[in-house]
Write a protein that holds these residues in place. Structure first.
Motif, mmCIF file in Angstrom:
data_model
loop_
_atom_site.group_PDB
_atom_site.id
_atom_site.type_symbol
_atom_site.label_atom_id
_atom_site.label_comp_id
_atom_site.label_asym_id
_atom_site.label_seq_id
_atom_site.Cartn_x
_atom_site.Cartn_y
_atom_site.Cartn_z
ATOM 1 N N UNK A 193 -6.358 2.334 -4.787
ATOM 2 C CA UNK A 193 -6.065 0.958 -4.380
ATOM 3 C C UNK A 193 -5.410 0.920 -3.003
ATOM 4 N N UNK A 194 -4.533 1.882 -2.734
ATOM 5 C CA UNK A 194 -3.850 1.945 -1.444
ATOM 6 C C UNK A 194 -4.854 2.144 -0.302
ATOM 7 N N UNK A 195 -5.826 3.022 -0.515
ATOM 8 C CA UNK A 195 -6.854 3.261 0.504
ATOM 9 C C UNK A 195 -7.633 1.976 0.786
ATOM 10 N N UNK A 196 -8.024 1.283 -0.280
ATOM 11 C CA UNK A 196 -8.805 0.054 -0.123
ATOM 12 C C UNK A 196 -7.970 -1.026 0.576
ATOM 13 N N UNK A 197 -6.694 -1.120 0.197
ATOM 14 C CA UNK A 197 -5.798 -2.104 0.827
ATOM 15 C C UNK A 197 -5.637 -1.840 2.327
#
Length: 290
Positions: free
Chosen positions: A212-216
């Motif tokens: 999720x952090x990468x996508x954010x």
């Protein structure tokens, strides 16, 4: 920054180890391959041919390639030059592998760096163990560290202290058991940064918060299918932003990279990569990127 605090900027200087100096000979491989947990005995002559192809791609893109020397103190895995050290913007951190057979590599590497006048900013001490494959520069100021069988809590504590002036974010990822303690699962087993906003990943092994952090952060994810993950499809070396090298026979991953605007170079890596579970990122220790 003089040294390497990136996984994807233009690669200028790299340290490698030639199979002549790591595998030594067919006779040596015959004696050692099981002890080092290779899938099967590598073919020495084929390994040399594959490495020349690999080096040919490197030479086209990298100004300076430096070779680690042969040493009686290290074994087959010293071919994978990435793991005994990790470079920061100020110089190298000397690590100590969680694989006992590899721990002498750090001592040999340290001497080599000193001879080459490459600065060392720190060295793991005491019970700390870590492999370079568990440390990923997400960007210039974000260091992600995988906590698994090869990298322990004490190493993470020491690395965090050594890099406190170099990073804004220090992120720890708990790695899964996956195929067990004897197998090599690094953080870099399931993520390779190919540009500031492009990563090759195998999401099945990723913690949800990290994905999720990468996508954010706006990072596009190239999803490596299961069968290609086992052929090291997730192990992709950025030679420059969106210019990369990978082991051949990973067509889905390659096509997704091309579709994302990347230029992809391939080498046959059965003997030097697949059998020892070490792709192009493992074979290289980037010293300078800019």
């Amino acid at each position: 920054m003089d040294y390497c605090q990136s996984m994807y900027k233009q690669l200028r200087k790299v340290i490698v180890k030639h199979p002549n100096d790591a595998f030594i000979s067919q006779e040596h491989l015959q004696v050692e391959w099981k002890r080092y947990n290779y899938i099967e005995e590598p073919n020495f002559a084929e390994a040399l041919l594959e490495y020349e192809q690999f080096l040919g791609i490197l030479r086209e893109h990298v100004e300076q390639i430096v070779f680690l020397p042969a040493s009686k103190d290290v074994g087959l895995d010293s071919l994978y030059a990435h793991d005994p050290v990790k470079f920061t913007g100020k110089g190298a951190i000397i690590l100590k592998s969680g694989k006992k057979l590899r721990q002498n590599e750090a001592t040999v590497y340290k001497k080599f760096l000193q001879e080459k006048n490459i600065p060392i900013i720190g060295e793991l001490t005491g019970e700390a163990v870590a492999d370079g494959g568990d440390l990923v520069w997400l960007d210039d100021r974000t260091l992600v560290v995988g906590r698994g069988y090869r990298t322990n809590d004490e190493a993470i504590r020491q690395i965090k202290e050594m890099t406190k002036d170099l990073v804004d974010e220090f992120i720890v990822i708990q790695l899964p058991h996956d195929q067990g303690e004897a197998e090599c699962l690094h953080l870099m087993s399931f993520i390779s940064m190919v540009d500031h906003d492009l990563a090759v990943v195998h999401s099945r092994l990723m913690p949800v918060f990290f994905r999720q952090l990468l996508i954010e952060r706006g990072i596009q994810l190239i999803e490596v299918p299961e069968e290609e993950y086992h052929r090291l499809g997730c192990n992709v070396l950025a030679l420059a932003p969106r210019v990369c090298m990978m082991v051949s026979e990973n067509p889905s991953t390659k096509q997704q990279l091309i579709d994302a605007g990347a230029t992809v170079y391939e080498y046959k890596g059965h003997e030097i990569s697949y059998l020892g579970t070490g792709g192009p990122t493992c074979l290289t220790s980037p010293v300078i990127r800019n």
